[in-house]
Design a protein around this motif. Structure first.
Motif, mmCIF file in Angstrom:
data_model
loop_
_atom_site.group_PDB
_atom_site.id
_atom_site.type_symbol
_atom_site.label_atom_id
_atom_site.label_comp_id
_atom_site.label_asym_id
_atom_site.label_seq_id
_atom_site.Cartn_x
_atom_site.Cartn_y
_atom_site.Cartn_z
ATOM 1 N N ALA B 29 -2.828 7.594 -10.285
ATOM 2 C CA ALA B 29 -2.676 9.010 -10.625
ATOM 3 C C ALA B 29 -1.508 9.630 -9.866
ATOM 4 N N ASN B 30 -1.326 9.215 -8.624
ATOM 5 C CA ASN B 30 -0.225 9.756 -7.822
ATOM 6 C C ASN B 30 1.126 9.319 -8.379
ATOM 7 N N ALA B 31 1.225 8.047 -8.768
ATOM 8 C CA ALA B 31 2.489 7.539 -9.324
ATOM 9 C C ALA B 31 2.815 8.265 -10.628
ATOM 10 N N GLU B 32 1.788 8.533 -11.430
ATOM 11 C CA GLU B 32 2.028 9.261 -12.685
ATOM 12 C C GLU B 32 2.464 10.698 -12.410
ATOM 13 N N ALA B 33 1.784 11.350 -11.485
ATOM 14 C CA ALA B 33 2.090 12.757 -11.202
ATOM 15 C C ALA B 33 3.484 12.917 -10.602
ATOM 16 N N ARG B 34 3.866 11.971 -9.733
ATOM 17 C CA ARG B 34 5.169 12.083 -9.066
ATOM 18 C C ARG B 34 6.253 11.279 -9.799
ATOM 19 N N LYS B 35 5.839 10.674 -10.908
ATOM 20 C CA LYS B 35 6.777 9.969 -11.805
ATOM 21 C C LYS B 35 7.589 8.885 -11.076
ATOM 22 N N TYR B 36 6.888 8.016 -10.352
ATOM 23 C CA TYR B 36 7.578 6.848 -9.786
ATOM 24 C C TYR B 36 6.887 5.585 -10.280
ATOM 25 N N ASP B 37 7.572 4.467 -10.129
ATOM 26 C CA ASP B 37 7.076 3.177 -10.592
ATOM 27 C C ASP B 37 5.932 2.715 -9.673
ATOM 28 N N PRO B 38 4.744 2.477 -10.221
ATOM 29 C CA PRO B 38 3.610 2.083 -9.364
ATOM 30 C C PRO B 38 3.870 0.796 -8.577
ATOM 31 N N SER B 39 4.842 -0.010 -9.043
ATOM 32 C CA SER B 39 5.111 -1.261 -8.318
ATOM 33 C C SER B 39 5.726 -0.991 -6.942
ATOM 34 N N VAL B 40 6.248 0.238 -6.748
ATOM 35 C CA VAL B 40 6.694 0.605 -5.394
ATOM 36 C C VAL B 40 5.512 0.476 -4.430
ATOM 37 N N LEU B 41 4.347 0.894 -4.884
ATOM 38 C CA LEU B 41 3.156 0.809 -4.037
ATOM 39 C C LEU B 41 2.613 -0.619 -3.950
ATOM 40 N N THR B 42 2.510 -1.290 -5.075
ATOM 41 C CA THR B 42 1.854 -2.618 -5.057
ATOM 42 C C THR B 42 2.651 -3.639 -4.251
ATOM 43 N N PHE B 79 -9.813 -17.799 -8.627
ATOM 44 C CA PHE B 79 -8.917 -16.992 -9.448
ATOM 45 C C PHE B 79 -7.480 -17.415 -9.160
ATOM 46 N N GLU B 80 -6.582 -17.039 -10.069
ATOM 47 C CA GLU B 80 -5.218 -17.575 -9.971
ATOM 48 C C GLU B 80 -4.292 -16.790 -9.042
ATOM 49 N N ASP B 81 -4.733 -15.660 -8.562
ATOM 50 C CA ASP B 81 -3.886 -14.841 -7.682
ATOM 51 C C ASP B 81 -2.579 -14.437 -8.350
ATOM 52 N N ASN B 82 -2.643 -14.133 -9.641
ATOM 53 C CA ASN B 82 -1.414 -13.725 -10.336
ATOM 54 C C ASN B 82 -1.397 -12.228 -10.662
ATOM 55 N N GLU B 83 -2.277 -11.475 -9.987
ATOM 56 C CA GLU B 83 -2.316 -10.034 -10.242
ATOM 57 C C GLU B 83 -1.105 -9.343 -9.602
ATOM 58 N N SER B 84 -0.518 -8.411 -10.327
ATOM 59 C CA SER B 84 0.582 -7.650 -9.726
ATOM 60 C C SER B 84 0.506 -6.157 -10.033
ATOM 61 N N THR B 85 -0.244 -5.762 -11.033
ATOM 62 C CA THR B 85 -0.311 -4.336 -11.391
ATOM 63 C C THR B 85 -1.654 -3.746 -10.963
ATOM 64 N N PHE B 86 -1.720 -2.435 -10.941
ATOM 65 C CA PHE B 86 -2.997 -1.786 -10.585
ATOM 66 C C PHE B 86 -4.133 -2.162 -11.545
#
Lengths: 170, 170
Positions: B29-42, B79-86
């Motif tokens: 929700a924060n990434a959407e509100a501030r309009k940045y790429d969520p991958s900055v956080l992940t 599990f494959e540990d291939n997760e990268s997105t929220f």
């Protein structure tokens, strides 16, 4: 030995506070080696609206001191919260450990379903003692110890997770 | 109800993983509100030699999945540990919760003194099940959840400790 309210909580609190004290030693050593003022670390915050390192340590200590005391039905010692240096913070941890050592297992064992009412901001909340210790006090302690650790790691103190998990035996 | 190996651990793991999932929602929700790429956080790390956000979440999940499975004597899913997105990280948390839900209390209760051998880097370590769950698995879970939280707070996501303590009920 069958797990009990005491054995599931107080020894964990003691273990983690000892590890926290060890982590503080490594912070002091790092400041000495890199010749910077240790107060850079003790006043550091990970965000402008997060609490500084000193408060992380004090709250970790008070979470377990007050939490265990409430369940045991004893009056915990009150401290002045005037610690600002690493030696003072280490002494605060030791005073907390000294208090935890006075708790008798039988004062916590059997309290699973006892109602515990505790302050949350300006309100109070009531939980059963088992839920209170395991889903309130313990998460609080771990939160503040890990945040203290993160502040130090963010500032380049040479710590690893083993310092957090096993302390001076790392 | 008398505290037991199951009740002292698995419900705490479930509670904290649900709160972690809620914290991830607030990051999105924060990434959407501030309009940045969520991958900055992940992909964010609090120090160059610390693990990024994604790994903090995966390790928190695996700590409790593997820890509880070892004590229960069941084979955990891998599990494959291939997760990268929220959304992928939230799905991983849910898969971990789904596995924890399959554990029967009787498979953990009474295991206090069972020897548990587990990998630590290239070595193994053996602890009694109670010590293993309470002074290894639980500290590990809290460490990685709190570090994930700290990464988000450091980046200005509007979280408070109540999000961590009580999750969506905050």
């Amino acid at each position: 030995m069958t797990i009990s309210m005491y054995s599931a909580t107080v020894p964990v609190f003691q273990h983690m506070l000892r590890n926290l004290s060890h982590i503080l030693d490594k912070a002091v050593a790092n400041a000495e080696a890199r010749k910077y003022d240790p107060s850079v670390l003790t006043t550091y915050r990970l965000a402008p609206d997060m609490l500084p390192f000193t408060r992380q340590v004090l709250i970790a200590c008070d979470a377990v001191k007050n939490g265990a005391a409430r369940v045991a039905g004893v009056e915990p010692p009150k401290f002045e919260d005037n610690e600002s240096t690493f030696p003072e913070l280490k002494a605060r941890i030791q005073k907390t450990l000294d208090f935890l050592a006075t708790l008798k297992p039988e004062s916590l064992d059997g309290t699973e379903d006892k109602d515990i009412t505790f302050p949350v901001g300006k309100d109070t909340r009531t939980m059963k003692a088992q839920a209170y210790l395991l889903t309130w006090v313990m998460p609080n302690m771990f939160f503040h110890i890990t945040t203290a650790y993160a502040i130090l790691r963010h500032n380049g103190v040479d710590l690893g997770k083993r310092d957090y998990l096993v302390g001076a035996n790392a």
